[in-house]
Write a protein that holds these residues in place. Structure first.
Motif, PDB file in Angstrom:
ATOM      1  N   ILE A   1       0.829  -1.205   0.000  1.00 32.37           N
ATOM      2  CA  ILE A   1       0.000   0.000   0.000  1.00 32.37           C
ATOM      3  C   ILE A   1       0.867   1.261   0.000  1.00 32.37           C
ATOM      4  O   ILE A   1       0.500   2.275  -0.577  1.00 32.37           O
ATOM      5  N   ARG A   2       2.040   1.186   0.604  1.00 34.86           N
ATOM      6  CA  ARG A   2       2.927   2.359   0.689  1.00 34.86           C
ATOM      7  C   ARG A   2       3.698   2.628  -0.599  1.00 34.86           C
ATOM      8  O   ARG A   2       4.240   3.706  -0.796  1.00 34.86           O
ATOM      9  N   CYS A   3       3.742   1.645  -1.493  1.00 32.12           N
ATOM     10  CA  CYS A   3       4.555   1.745  -2.709  1.00 32.12           C
ATOM     11  C   CYS A   3       3.998   2.765  -3.690  1.00 32.12           C
ATOM     12  O   CYS A   3       2.807   2.764  -4.006  1.00 32.12           O
ATOM     13  N   LYS A   4       4.885   3.650  -4.176  1.00 28.42           N
ATOM     14  CA  LYS A   4       4.519   4.644  -5.183  1.00 28.42           C
ATOM     15  C   LYS A   4       5.204   4.353  -6.511  1.00 28.42           C
ATOM     16  O   LYS A   4       5.315   5.219  -7.362  1.00 28.42           O
ATOM     17  N   GLN A   5       5.690   3.147  -6.669  1.00 24.40           N
ATOM     18  CA  GLN A   5       6.272   2.633  -7.907  1.00 24.40           C
ATOM     19  C   GLN A   5       7.407   3.516  -8.443  1.00 24.40           C
ATOM     20  O   GLN A   5       7.533   3.726  -9.639  1.00 24.40           O
ATOM     21  N   CYS A   6       8.267   3.990  -7.547  1.00 23.79           N
ATOM     22  CA  CYS A   6       9.415   4.783  -7.992  1.00 23.79           C
ATOM     23  C   CYS A   6      10.465   3.904  -8.669  1.00 23.79           C
ATOM     24  O   CYS A   6      11.311   4.396  -9.408  1.00 23.79           O
ATOM     25  N   GLU A   7      10.425   2.611  -8.363  1.00 24.70           N
ATOM     26  CA  GLU A   7      11.290   1.581  -8.949  1.00 24.70           C
ATOM     27  C   GLU A   7      12.749   1.640  -8.499  1.00 24.70           C
ATOM     28  O   GLU A   7      13.602   0.972  -9.068  1.00 24.70           O
TER      29      GLU A   7
END
Length: 65
Positions: A8-14
């Motif tokens: 849920i915390r992931c903003k897909q910055c990679e």
């Protein structure tokens, strides 16, 4: 399992995937409640090095003992 993921915390910055030495991190087709693809750790490849934890600006990862 060496790494616990709070997708849920992931903003897909990679940053995690780009820096994983074993290429154990990918993104699924599943979308979290904020509209980002969820992160997936291949626990067979993961060596528990903690680079994902260090690189992640959003606190997605917890390294397990």
């Amino acid at each position: 399992m060496k790494v616990k993921v709070d997708a849920i915390r992931c903003k897909q910055c990679e940053l995690c995937a780009a820096n994983c030495p074993k290429k154990a991190i990918t993104f699924s087709e599943e979308i979290n409640e904020f509209g980002y693809q969820t992160v997936v750790v291949d626990h067979e490849k993961c060596i528990g090095c903690g680079i994902c934890y260090t690189m992640c600006p959003d606190g997605v990862y917890e390294i397990l003992g």
